[in-house]
Structure formats: structure tokens, C-alpha cells
Design an enzyme around this catalytic site. Structure first.
Site, PDB file in Angstrom:
ATOM      1  N   ASN A  60       0.818  -1.225   0.000  1.00 56.16           N
ATOM      2  CA  ASN A  60       0.000   0.000   0.000  1.00 56.16           C
ATOM      3  C   ASN A  60       0.847   1.269   0.000  1.00 56.16           C
ATOM      4  O   ASN A  60       0.377   2.348  -0.339  1.00 56.16           O
ATOM      5  CB  ASN A  60      -0.891   0.065   1.255  1.00 56.16           C
ATOM      6  CG  ASN A  60      -1.865  -1.082   1.381  1.00 56.16           C
ATOM      7  OD1 ASN A  60      -2.140  -1.522   2.491  1.00 56.16           O
ATOM      8  ND2 ASN A  60      -2.372  -1.585   0.281  1.00 56.16           N
ATOM      9  N   CYS A 162     -29.225   5.379  -8.040  1.00 55.69           N
ATOM     10  CA  CYS A 162     -28.419   4.864  -6.938  1.00 55.69           C
ATOM     11  C   CYS A 162     -27.353   3.941  -7.547  1.00 55.69           C
ATOM     12  O   CYS A 162     -27.303   3.745  -8.762  1.00 55.69           O
ATOM     13  CB  CYS A 162     -29.288   4.139  -5.911  1.00 55.69           C
ATOM     14  SG  CYS A 162     -29.660   2.426  -6.309  1.00 55.69           S
ATOM     15  N   CYS A 165     -28.905   1.201  -9.669  1.00 54.18           N
ATOM     16  CA  CYS A 165     -29.854   1.521 -10.748  1.00 54.18           C
ATOM     17  C   CYS A 165     -29.360   1.003 -12.090  1.00 54.18           C
ATOM     18  O   CYS A 165     -30.147   0.639 -12.953  1.00 54.18           O
ATOM     19  CB  CYS A 165     -30.068   3.026 -10.838  1.00 54.18           C
ATOM     20  SG  CYS A 165     -31.321   3.620  -9.699  1.00 54.18           S
ATOM     21  N   CYS A 177     -14.763 -26.863 -18.081  1.00 57.33           N
ATOM     22  CA  CYS A 177     -13.983 -27.779 -18.922  1.00 57.33           C
ATOM     23  C   CYS A 177     -12.682 -27.138 -19.404  1.00 57.33           C
ATOM     24  O   CYS A 177     -11.668 -27.806 -19.521  1.00 57.33           O
ATOM     25  CB  CYS A 177     -14.822 -28.255 -20.104  1.00 57.33           C
ATOM     26  SG  CYS A 177     -16.145 -29.319 -19.542  1.00 57.33           S
ATOM     27  N   CYS A 441     -35.241  -0.259 -10.523  1.00 56.83           N
ATOM     28  CA  CYS A 441     -34.067  -0.619  -9.713  1.00 56.83           C
ATOM     29  C   CYS A 441     -34.468  -1.512  -8.542  1.00 56.83           C
ATOM     30  O   CYS A 441     -35.393  -1.177  -7.805  1.00 56.83           O
ATOM     31  CB  CYS A 441     -33.391   0.648  -9.210  1.00 56.83           C
ATOM     32  SG  CYS A 441     -32.089   0.297  -8.025  1.00 56.83           S
TER      33      CYS A 441
HETATM   34  N1  LIG Z   1     -16.594  -3.912   4.107  1.00 54.19           N
HETATM   35  C1  LIG Z   1     -15.627  -3.025   4.315  1.00 54.19           C
HETATM   36  N2  LIG Z   1     -15.610  -2.289   5.441  1.00 54.19           N
HETATM   37  C2  LIG Z   1     -14.631  -1.377   5.660  1.00 54.19           C
HETATM   38  N3  LIG Z   1     -13.622  -1.157   4.800  1.00 54.19           N
HETATM   39  C3  LIG Z   1     -13.579  -1.863   3.667  1.00 54.19           C
HETATM   40  C4  LIG Z   1     -14.581  -2.832   3.358  1.00 54.19           C
HETATM   41  N4  LIG Z   1     -14.287  -3.390   2.158  1.00 54.19           N
HETATM   42  C5  LIG Z   1     -13.143  -2.789   1.738  1.00 54.19           C
HETATM   43  N5  LIG Z   1     -12.717  -1.883   2.622  1.00 54.19           N
HETATM   44  C6  LIG Z   1     -11.520  -1.043   2.527  1.00 54.19           C
HETATM   45  O1  LIG Z   1     -11.566  -0.231   1.376  1.00 54.19           O
HETATM   46  C7  LIG Z   1     -10.235   0.141   1.029  1.00 54.19           C
HETATM   47  C8  LIG Z   1     -10.100   0.161  -0.466  1.00 54.19           C
HETATM   48  O2  LIG Z   1      -8.830   0.651  -0.801  1.00 54.19           O
HETATM   49  P1  LIG Z   1      -7.981   0.201  -2.069  1.00 54.19           P
HETATM   50  O3  LIG Z   1      -8.891   0.116  -3.235  1.00 54.19           O
HETATM   51  O4  LIG Z   1      -6.820   1.114  -2.194  1.00 54.19           O
HETATM   52  O5  LIG Z   1      -7.539  -1.269  -1.681  1.00 54.19           O
HETATM   53  P2  LIG Z   1      -6.274  -1.792  -0.891  1.00 54.19           P
HETATM   54  O6  LIG Z   1      -6.692  -3.084  -0.262  1.00 54.19           O
HETATM   55  O7  LIG Z   1      -5.728  -0.739   0.024  1.00 54.19           O
HETATM   56  O8  LIG Z   1      -5.220  -2.003  -2.035  1.00 54.19           O
HETATM   57  P3  LIG Z   1      -5.020  -3.242  -3.033  1.00 54.19           P
HETATM   58  O9  LIG Z   1      -6.314  -3.991  -3.086  1.00 54.19           O
HETATM   59  O10 LIG Z   1      -4.688  -2.572  -4.321  1.00 54.19           O
HETATM   60  O11 LIG Z   1      -3.901  -4.028  -2.423  1.00 54.19           O
HETATM   61  C9  LIG Z   1      -9.292  -0.882   1.684  1.00 54.19           C
HETATM   62  O12 LIG Z   1      -8.504  -0.228   2.639  1.00 54.19           O
HETATM   63  C10 LIG Z   1     -10.255  -1.865   2.324  1.00 54.19           C
HETATM   64  O13 LIG Z   1      -9.796  -2.352   3.561  1.00 54.19           O
HETATM   65 ZN   LIG Z   2     -31.403   2.437  -7.717  1.00 52.67          ZN
END
Ligand SMILES: Nc1ncnc2c1ncn2[C@@H]1O[C@H](COP(=O)(O)OP(=O)(O)OP(=O)(O)O)[C@@H](O)[C@H]1O
Ligand SMILES: [Zn+2]
Length: 630
Positions: A60, A162, A165, A177, A441
Site C-alpha cells: 500500500n 443509486c 440503478c 472444462c 431498480c
Molecule cells: N466492508 C468493508 N468495510 C470497511 N472497509 C472496507 C470494506 N471493504 C473494503 N474496505 C476497505 O476499502 C479500502 C479500499 O482501498 P484500495 O482500493 O486502495 O484497496 P487496498 O486493499 O488498500 O489495495 P489493493 O487492493 O490494491 O492491495 C481498503 O482499505 C479496504 O480495507
Molecule cells: Zn437504484
């Protein structure tokens, strides 16, 4: 000089005051989130809450600038808060190292915010936040990036589309396969290693793998083959029993790289006009492989030879086997079964998939690749670009200003935008005005209502009789379902005496009520449950406000045709909620960039003219210097 002087000068006193007073939620503190948090803090948003479930990973650090080496393995939300707080101590920041889907983040909790920002990386969490924002009637700014593409979308209940949608395409799947019998590309071998071999040995079985499409081919003639493949999978489950023993690598190897291949070879018709696979020999590779796996693993950008992949295969399968055994031994009684799941950032699982995929590639005469390359392919990685995240996060804040400023829905609809960042069309930045909600939706065409329920006391009959029939005027013909299961209708009254707790209706769950009346039929309603102990003198169910449910329009309104101007919402890897279709837009169609250029000229000529409908206005007031971007 006060810290917010420049923000105030840029935004003008009124908007800056609104920004300062607002309490916002940011979900996700990753690539977009770090940039966005920095923007929000520097703009002076009064109170910012951050939710992220993850910890910081080495990978990261190149783009999530709030994080440093010493933060690895620490909570993203908490570290982001600490880092951003230093930029502006006047802003109040709250951080939660939690999943946004947890029941504590219910509709009532969402209601405290003026605005929610999604900075997520997966469809599921995006959909959830979309629903919660609809249920709590809080505006949402949705954003996503994929490589050089980014998008930002303003979502406001009842006024705009949303997130659901526009249906999102499902991720790419491969025919079983192709994966199991006739791979022709390395990606087929990688999917085999990840979704079949790894899943059968260490995780959940192939039946649950989303990448594998088990349907029959068009002629329906691969049924026999699928049945044989099922037998193979059952045999592999038996091999699993040897896990933990030194013979485990050989047992798996013999089965998948020799016996299964010999069986495939015996089906001669399959190989007419195609290169037939060549089974591998465990003893021969064992003799040839002389370099220890640990040494090879240091060299992950070089493509390993077959015997080198063999060494990694043996080493990683032993590591995974031991890990699973240890985790199982430590498992608390009563907890669900321990399984491992593939994660591109988990070295044991990645090494196993890389080696297995390359060994299979050798069998089918497919070019192998380095661990570095396979990591990208197995993790569906499109490289994240720091500048795309930064620009997208900036666009989020510009849209946020509109939501704060235009409280009148008609005005908001005229100003709020869906903005795209792309390199594939003739312009880098393009925008559409927000579209109205899609009446078909599945999410926002359903009215959302939150019920506060004393779940130990409230019975289904309280909902049916008191809430639906007495308070909301339902007749006799309607049904109540939970996740598609019928709880009540005119002919089904078996559950009426059960409490909400007994029916599994807890905070975060919901029931859907569909009116079947012939006349003045009400729209579908989803009731979200917020469980609370209510005073025993009070009714066990209460609604947040007095409500009247709207009636359905007589004839179905046709669904808006999909927009043709790049308003796509593809999602292939869960990184972004939208990519650009690549359709070129004419200068007249696209509003943003042209308007900026045009109006910049206008600003110079007509410096003192301020028009509320303009896209960009620069005003130089003496007492309150303003640059308003809109
Ligand atoms: N259900 C959730 N609740 C809270 N945070 C979430 C949830 N799902 C995803 N996240 C967070 O959203 C963020 C998305 O950030 P990003 O797209 O940069 O992904 P990343 O995991 O930091 O990087 P990468 O996937 O490229 O290694 C992440 O830090 C992830 O932990
Ligand atoms: Zn919608």
C-alpha cells in the site's frame, strides 16, 4: 494567519461555513481514501468519521501516502486518522477499525452524517453503503478507480440514480472444462491452481468458486466430462487426508500432474488437432531440482524452470499443510471449520498457485511466467495509479460542495454530476448530469423504512396488525418476506406468534413487504430492523417518523435506455465501480471541460457577473475573495 483562511477565500464564506459545520463519513482508507481524507481535512470539514476493516500492507505504501513503513500491520483507519489530524488539529476525526457491514453501523448511525463518501474496492461493500444511505436518506458520493480510469457519482435518494440503478456486469468466468481439461492460456492454469486445486486442498470446494462456470456448453454435451471431473475432485478430497505427512506433496502431485493427465490423454478425440498434454514425473523432477526453494523465492521476477517450480510446489504445499494443521489444532470447539483462502498478499498461498499454475502450463505446452507476473494475474490486479486516486478524490470533494450547497433537490439535479476520468476518449475528464432513479431498480425503487424493534418482545403479529394494517393502511392482501423466505401472507399465519428474535430478525436484517391489493397497490417496502430495548409500557415496534406509503404508478414506466456517452458501470475486478466505455463524446455532449474553458473566458470579460447556473465562476469580492468551482 488562521489555518482556514485560504479555504475560506477559495470557497467563500457561506460554503466554507457549511463545510465546517458538516459531519461526514468516509468508508475505506485505501488508495482513494488516503487522498480524500487529506482533502477533507485541509478543506476544513468539521467532523470526519473513517471506517476501514483492513491493516496496512507493504504494497500500500507507494500510493497510500498517509502510511509509512512503521505502520505495516496497523489499522488503516486509526493510522490515517493520526496522520491526517496533524494537517489540521481543528478537525474532529473518529476512526473505526471495523467492517462497515457490522450491525453497529445501522441506519440510525448513518443518519448522523450530512454526507457519506465511498472509497472502497469491492462491489459488496459499495452496495451495502448504497443501501444504508438510501435507508437513512443521507447523500452518498461513490467513487472508484481502475488504472488510469476513475469515476465519481453523486447519489441522493429519490433524486438520482443509486449505485444499483445500472446493473453491474458480473466478473468474468471460465467454463469448467476449459479450466479442468483443456487450458490454452496461462490464466486458465492460474484459475485452476487458485479456484480448483488450492480450494479443494485447503479451502472451500470448487462448487463455490465464482470464477468457474459449471453450466453445460451450448449443445449440453459436456455432461459426461463434468461428471468425471466431479469424481476427480472427490478423489482429491481423499488425498487431502494425507495432509501434514511428508508424503502429502507426492500424493497430490501424482494425482493432479500425472494420473489426471493420463486420464485426459486416454480421451484421444479431445486431442485431435491439438497438442496433447504430457504428464510430469515426480521422481525425475525431484532429482533435477537442486536449488532450495528459499533461494529461488528471492528471485521472483525471473520465470522459474519446471524443476524450480517443482521445488516451490513441494515447499509451499508443505507450508500450507502445516499451517492448516496448526490452525485446526488451535481451533476452538464449536467454531466453524478452519479453511485457508487465496490471497495474493499471502506468500504461502501465492507460491503454491504460482508453482501449480506453471507446472500445469508445462504439461499443456503453455508459456510459464514469473511469480511477479502471476501475482498480478491471480489477484486481477490492474496497477493502482496514485495520480488517478488523487484526481478522483479531488473530484469527490467538488461534488461534495454541490451537495452541501444545493439543498433544493431541483437545483442539485441541475448541478450534481457523474464525472469520469479516462485516457481512452479524446478528453481526460468528462461529466454527465446525474440521471433520475431507475424505476425498475431492485434497490432504490423499494421504499426503505427503519423500524426500531424490541426484538425479544415484538411478534410478527405486531408488525402485521399494528404497523402494517393499522398504521400504514395495508389491506388483507400483502406478503412479508425475509431474504426471499415467506414469513406471512393471507394464507400463511404460522409465524405470527413468533418474536422477531425467534425469526432471526436482528439489527441489520430486513423484511420486505409487497402489497398484492388490486386497487391502489402500495410500492414495495423494505423495513430495516434496528433492535433496541424499549420501555415495557411502549409498543414493541416504533417507526422513526409518521409515514404514508406511496401507491404504485398504474403502468410500468419504461426503464431509461442505457446512456451512450461513456456512462458505463463495468466492474471487472472490484477495484472500481465504473470504467469508461470508450465511446467518444462530442464537445457539445460533454459539459465539464468545455464549460470550464468557455467560462474561464467569460470570467475574464465579465468579471463581476455571477450566474448561479454557471459551471465555473470566479468572483473577486473585496471582503470575501471567492473562487467558486461548480
Ligand atoms: N466492508 C468493508 N468495510 C470497511 N472497509 C472496507 C470494506 N471493504 C473494503 N474496505 C476497505 O476499502 C479500502 C479500499 O482501498 P484500495 O482500493 O486502495 O484497496 P487496498 O486493499 O488498500 O489495495 P489493493 O487492493 O490494491 O492491495 C481498503 O482499505 C479496504 O480495507
Ligand atoms: Zn437504484
Amino acid at each position: 494567519m488562521s489555518r482556514d483562511k485560504f479555504a475560506q477565500q477559495s470557497l467563500g464564506g457561506t460554503l466554507h461555513g457549511m463545510v465546517k459545520k458538516s459531519r461526514v463519513l468516509m468508508v475505506g482508507a485505501g488508495g482513494i481514501g488516503c487522498e480524500l481524507l487529506k482533502n477533507l481535512v485541509l478543506t476544513g470539514f468539521g467532523e470526519i468519521h473513517i471506517v476501514d476493516l483492513d491493516t496496512i500492507d507493504l504494497s500500500n505504501l507507494n500510493r497510500q501516502f498517509l502510511f509509512r513503513n512503521e505502520h505495516i500491520k496497523k489499522s488503516k483507519a486509526l493510522v490515517a486518522k493520526e496522520a491526517a489530524q496533524k494537517f489540521n488539529p481543528n478537525v474532529k476525526i473518529e476512526a473505526y477499525h471495523e467492517n462497515i457491514k457490522d450491525s453497529q453501523f445501522n441506519a440510525a448511525w448513518f443518519q448522523q452524517f450530512n454526507l457519506v463518501f465511498n472509497a472502497l474496492d469491492n462491489l459488496d461493500a459499495r452496495r451495502h453503503v448504497n443501501k444504508m444511505c438510501l435507508a437513512s436518506n443521507v447523500p452518498l458520493i461513490e467513487s472508484g478507480t481502475t488504472g488510469f480510469n476513475g469515476n465519481v457519482q453523486v447519489i441522493k435518494k429519490g433524486d438520482t440514480e443509486c449505485y444499483d440503478c445500472v446493473p453491474k456486469p458480473t466478473p468474468k468466468t471460465f467454463a469448467t472444462c476449459t479450466i479442468r481439461s483443456t487450458p490454452s492460456q496461462l490464466i486458465h492454469c492460474i484459475v485452476w491452481g487458485k479456484s480448483y486445486l488450492f480450494a479443494e486442498l485447503f479451502g472451500i470446494s470448487e462448487d463455490d468458486a465464482p470464477e468457474l462456470d459449471q453450466s453445460l456448453d451450448k449443445e449440453g454435451n459436456n455432461a459426461d466430462e463434468i461428471a468425471k471431473l466431479r469424481q476427480e475432485a472427490t478423489k482429491l478430497k481423499r488425498v487431502r487426508e494425507q495432509m501434514g505427512s511428508q508424503n502429502f506433496p507426492r500424493a497430490v502431485f501424482e494425482m493432479v500432474f500425472r494420473e489426471d493427465i493420463e486420464r485426459l490423454l486416454s480421451m484421444e478425440d479431445m486431442w485431435k488437432g491439438k497438442r496433447a498434454p504430457v504428464a510430469l514425473d515426480f521422481d525425475q523432477l525431484s532429482e533435477e531440482s537442486t536449488v532450495p526453494a528459499a533461494t529461488l523465492l528471492q528471485d521472483d521476477q525471473r520465470t522459474w524452470s519446471t524443476e524450480e517450480n517443482f521445488a516451490i510446489f513441494v515447499d509451499s504445499i508443505l507450508r500450507l499443510g502445516q499451517r492448516l494443521e496448526t490452525e485446526r489444532a488451535q481451533k476452538e470447539v464449536g467454531k466453524s471449520a478452519v479453511v485457508l483462502s487465496f490471497d495474493k498478499d499471502d506468500a504461502d498461498t501465492l507460491d503454491f498457485v504460482v508453482a501449480s499454475a506453471n507446472l500445469r502450463a508445462a504439461i499443456f505446452g503453455i508459456e510459464p511466467r514469473s511469480k511477479f507476473d502471476i501475482k498480478q494475474m491471480a489477484g486481477n490486479i490492474i496497477p493502482a495509479i496514485a495520480t488517478t486516486n488523487a484526481m478522483t478524490a479531488g473530484l469527490c470533494v467538488l461534488q461534495a460542495f454541490k451537495i452541501l450547497r444545493y439543498t433544493d433537490p431541483e437545483q442539485l439535479k441541475r448541478h450534481a454530476q457523474v464525472v469520469f476520468l479516462t485516457r481512452t476518449t479524446e478528453r481526460n475528464l468528462a461529466a454527465d448530469l446525474v440521471q433520475p432513479p431507475n424505476p425498475e431498480c431492485p434497490t432504490c425503487s423499494v421504499t426503505q423504512i427503519t423500524l426500531t424493534v424490541d426484538t425479544a418482545r415484538a411478534k410478527l403479529s405486531d408488525l402485521v396488525e399494528d404497523v402494517l394494517k393499522s398504521q400504514l393502511d395495508y389491506g388483507e392482501e400483502f406478503n412479508v418476506t425475509k431474504d426471499g423466505d415467506l414469513l406471512y401472507d393471507a394464507d400463511e399465519d404460522a409465524h405470527l406468534d413468533k418474536t422477531f428474535s425467534e425469526l432471526g430478525l436482528i439489527t441489520g436484517s430486513s423484511v420486505t413487504v409487497i402489497d398484492d391489493a388490486d386497487e391502489d397497490c402500495k410500492v414495495n417496502v423494505q423495513f430495516s430492523i434496528d433492535a433496541k430495548n424499549l420501555p415495557s409500557a411502549d409498543k414493541p415496534i416504533s417507526m422513526l417518523r409518521d409515514l404514508k406509503i406511496a401507491t404504485r404508478p398504474k403502468a410500468a414506466i419504461p426503464v431509461a435506455a442505457p446512456s451512450t456517452n461513456g456512462h458505463g458501470h463495468a466492474n471487472t475486478n472490484g477495484t472500481s465501480n465504473g470504467t469508461i466505455s470508450g465511446v467518444k463524446r462530442t464537445a457539445d455532449e460533454a459539459s465539464l471541460e468545455d464549460d470550464i474553458v468557455r467560462k474561464k473566458g467569460k470570467v475574464i470579460k465579465e468579471k463581476q457577473v455571477m450566474n448561479a447556473d454557471d459551471i465555473l465562476v470566479i468572483e473577486d469580492e473585496k471582503d470575501d475573495g471567492v473562487i467558486e468551482l461548480d
